[in-house]
Motif scaffolding. Sequence first.
Motif, PDB file in Angstrom:
ATOM      1  N   VAL A  97       6.112  18.684  -6.449  1.00 32.65           N
ATOM      2  CA  VAL A  97       6.749  17.479  -7.223  1.00 32.65           C
ATOM      3  C   VAL A  97       7.980  17.278  -6.369  1.00 32.65           C
ATOM      4  N   ARG A  98       8.971  17.903  -6.185  1.00 30.44           N
ATOM      5  CA  ARG A  98       9.944  17.725  -5.118  1.00 30.44           C
ATOM      6  C   ARG A  98       9.754  17.189  -3.764  1.00 30.44           C
ATOM      7  N   ALA A  99       8.551  17.593  -3.226  1.00 27.15           N
ATOM      8  CA  ALA A  99       8.206  17.305  -1.840  1.00 27.15           C
ATOM      9  C   ALA A  99       7.999  15.656  -1.849  1.00 27.15           C
ATOM     10  N   PHE A 100       7.319  15.360  -2.886  1.00 23.10           N
ATOM     11  CA  PHE A 100       6.978  13.914  -3.144  1.00 23.10           C
ATOM     12  C   PHE A 100       8.207  12.873  -3.442  1.00 23.10           C
ATOM     13  N   GLY A 101       9.365  13.530  -3.571  1.00 24.35           N
ATOM     14  CA  GLY A 101      10.573  12.702  -3.716  1.00 24.35           C
ATOM     15  C   GLY A 101      10.836  12.697  -5.140  1.00 24.35           C
ATOM     16  N   VAL A 102      10.308  13.399  -5.977  1.00 22.53           N
ATOM     17  CA  VAL A 102      10.677  13.083  -7.527  1.00 22.53           C
ATOM     18  C   VAL A 102      11.482  14.465  -7.894  1.00 22.53           C
ATOM     19  N   ARG A 103      12.640  13.916  -8.692  1.00 21.14           N
ATOM     20  CA  ARG A 103      13.365  14.991  -9.179  1.00 21.14           C
ATOM     21  C   ARG A 103      12.524  15.498 -10.687  1.00 21.14           C
ATOM     22  N   ARG A 157      12.816   3.626  -0.784  1.00 18.99           N
ATOM     23  CA  ARG A 157      13.017   4.365   0.313  1.00 18.99           C
ATOM     24  C   ARG A 157      12.524   3.589   1.376  1.00 18.99           C
ATOM     25  N   ALA A 158      13.150   3.692   2.696  1.00 16.24           N
ATOM     26  CA  ALA A 158      12.532   3.242   3.957  1.00 16.24           C
ATOM     27  C   ALA A 158      11.250   3.642   4.251  1.00 16.24           C
ATOM     28  N   PRO A 159      10.390   3.141   4.820  1.00 17.99           N
ATOM     29  CA  PRO A 159       8.937   3.411   5.178  1.00 17.99           C
ATOM     30  C   PRO A 159       9.045   4.547   5.908  1.00 17.99           C
ATOM     31  N   LEU A 160       9.690   4.783   6.836  1.00 12.65           N
ATOM     32  CA  LEU A 160       9.632   6.067   7.675  1.00 12.65           C
ATOM     33  C   LEU A 160      10.158   7.431   6.810  1.00 12.65           C
ATOM     34  N   ALA A 161      11.024   7.234   5.741  1.00  8.93           N
ATOM     35  CA  ALA A 161      11.404   8.295   4.825  1.00  8.93           C
ATOM     36  C   ALA A 161      10.365   8.546   3.970  1.00  8.93           C
ATOM     37  N   ALA A 162       9.892   7.442   3.461  1.00  6.61           N
ATOM     38  CA  ALA A 162       8.684   7.733   2.431  1.00  6.61           C
ATOM     39  C   ALA A 162       7.568   8.376   2.922  1.00  6.61           C
ATOM     40  N   ALA A 163       7.067   8.103   4.300  1.00  7.99           N
ATOM     41  CA  ALA A 163       6.017   8.627   5.101  1.00  7.99           C
ATOM     42  C   ALA A 163       6.240  10.068   5.262  1.00  7.99           C
ATOM     43  N   ALA A 164       7.439  10.341   5.472  1.00 10.43           N
ATOM     44  CA  ALA A 164       7.799  11.762   5.695  1.00 10.43           C
ATOM     45  C   ALA A 164       7.572  12.697   4.388  1.00 10.43           C
ATOM     46  N   VAL A 217       6.417   7.843  -3.362  1.00  4.16           N
ATOM     47  CA  VAL A 217       7.146   8.267  -2.398  1.00  4.16           C
ATOM     48  C   VAL A 217       8.238   7.172  -2.037  1.00  4.16           C
ATOM     49  N   THR A 218       7.879   5.820  -2.270  1.00  2.00           N
ATOM     50  CA  THR A 218       8.758   4.647  -1.871  1.00  2.00           C
ATOM     51  C   THR A 218       9.760   4.656  -2.973  1.00  2.00           C
ATOM     52  N   ALA A 219       9.747   5.135  -4.244  1.00  2.00           N
ATOM     53  CA  ALA A 219      10.635   4.663  -5.290  1.00  2.00           C
ATOM     54  C   ALA A 219      11.532   5.780  -5.217  1.00  2.00           C
ATOM     55  N   ALA A 220      12.747   5.190  -4.944  1.00  2.00           N
ATOM     56  CA  ALA A 220      14.030   6.159  -4.707  1.00  2.00           C
ATOM     57  C   ALA A 220      14.569   6.454  -6.132  1.00  2.00           C
ATOM     58  N   GLY A 221      14.931   7.776  -6.248  1.00  2.00           N
ATOM     59  CA  GLY A 221      15.348   8.249  -7.610  1.00  2.00           C
ATOM     60  C   GLY A 221      14.552   8.209  -8.687  1.00  2.00           C
ATOM     61  N   LEU A 222      13.240   8.337  -8.568  1.00  2.00           N
ATOM     62  CA  LEU A 222      12.402   8.723  -9.428  1.00  2.00           C
ATOM     63  C   LEU A 222      12.415  10.033 -10.074  1.00  2.00           C
ATOM     64  N   THR A 223      12.755  10.217 -11.557  1.00  2.00           N
ATOM     65  CA  THR A 223      12.705  11.537 -12.070  1.00  2.00           C
ATOM     66  C   THR A 223      11.663  11.557 -13.129  1.00  2.00           C
ATOM     67  N   ALA A 224      11.180  12.761 -13.016  1.00  2.00           N
ATOM     68  CA  ALA A 224       9.966  13.142 -13.961  1.00  2.00           C
ATOM     69  C   ALA A 224      10.726  14.124 -14.990  1.00  2.00           C
ATOM     70  N   GLU A 225      10.675  13.658 -16.304  1.00  2.00           N
ATOM     71  CA  GLU A 225      11.063  14.312 -17.488  1.00  2.00           C
ATOM     72  C   GLU A 225       9.961  15.101 -18.394  1.00  2.00           C
ATOM     73  N   ILE A 226      10.200  16.399 -18.462  1.00  2.00           N
ATOM     74  CA  ILE A 226       9.077  16.918 -19.399  1.00  2.00           C
ATOM     75  C   ILE A 226       9.898  17.719 -20.523  1.00  2.00           C
ATOM     76  N   ARG A 227       9.605  17.415 -21.891  1.00  2.00           N
ATOM     77  CA  ARG A 227      10.500  18.024 -22.868  1.00  2.00           C
ATOM     78  C   ARG A 227       9.567  18.981 -23.584  1.00  2.00           C
ATOM     79  N   VAL A 228       9.855  20.281 -23.760  1.00  2.00           N
ATOM     80  CA  VAL A 228       8.873  21.249 -24.453  1.00  2.00           C
ATOM     81  C   VAL A 228       9.514  21.278 -25.706  1.00  2.00           C
ATOM     82  N   LEU A 229       8.425  21.089 -26.657  1.00  2.00           N
ATOM     83  CA  LEU A 229       8.627  21.021 -27.932  1.00  2.00           C
ATOM     84  C   LEU A 229       8.166  22.331 -28.727  1.00  2.00           C
ATOM     85  N   PRO A 230       8.940  22.468 -29.978  1.00  2.00           N
ATOM     86  CA  PRO A 230       8.373  23.660 -30.586  1.00  2.00           C
ATOM     87  C   PRO A 230       6.885  23.867 -30.709  1.00  2.00           C
ATOM     88  N   PRO A 231       6.307  25.229 -30.814  1.00  2.00           N
ATOM     89  CA  PRO A 231       4.951  25.283 -30.995  1.00  2.00           C
ATOM     90  C   PRO A 231       4.535  24.936 -32.331  1.00  2.00           C
TER      91      PRO A 231
END
Length: 279
Positions: free
Chosen positions: A69-75, A23-30, A231-245
């Motif tokens: 999580v979303r505010a920091f730019g992470v899906r 991301r551009a520095p201004l967008a990352a700072a926001a 915040v500068t990494a464009a398109g970063l996605t956090a994946e969490i997989r819920v496994l059986p207990p």
Amino acid sequence: MSAWLPIAPCTPRDCAAHEGARRAPLAAAALLLAGCALTLLGVACVPGVRLLAPSLRDRLVRGWAYAVVRAFGVRLRVTGCQVEPGRPATGELVVANHVSWLDIPLVAAVLPARMVAKSEIRHWPVFGRFAALGGTLFIERDRLRALPGAVHALAGALAAGSRVAVFPQGSTWCGRDGGGSFRPAAFQAAVDAGAAVRPLRIAYRTPERAPAGAAAFVGDDPLAASLWRVVTAAGLTAEIRVLPPIPAGGEPDRRALALAAQSAVASDSANRPAASVHH
């Protein structure tokens, strides 16, 4: 090194590089300002939120954590087992691999729980008070003598019906391989309390589905540097997989229980796309 405090070989220089779009520095700072502001808002609201009914409190925590999580730019992508709203009828130990500071709001966005953290965090400005008010269980990881007391405290919380989240690898790992083994100490608390264990698998991906080093928070990496990488990494996605207990009594002892949870998190089945996506 103690049972709580293993040493990971991961370093910021070797493991935390970002090679994808930026991301551009201004967008990352926001994004950085938005994420920090929303985090501080959560800190300010903790005393009032604690007065609410547990079901409403959990819904607010999930919504706030997802928003952070979303505010920091992470899906955020959640796959695997459907999680019923509300709290379990009995205590549940939530365990996950540990990659980043992002893991904490990521777990809270799916399964709000009392977190287990090192005792030093209690004394951090602002966030230490927030963690204490939020019911965090603090442990002295560098003192082996404190281990029985910490296990007793965890078992008491589980026996009282709480959901407790812990990262049993004991340290952050970059996430590019299996990471550290699951230490059995926390699992003794589940055995003592007769509580189920819920494994989660956490991964961070780029748009090309490659592991995202930008999210790794390892070694002596300064928090400010890690925040800026995220915040500068464009398109970063956090994946969490819920496994059986793993049901209470499903394994004969803490070591077998730790190994079963670790195997579930590391297994190939944990990497396959799931039929359900919640976010």
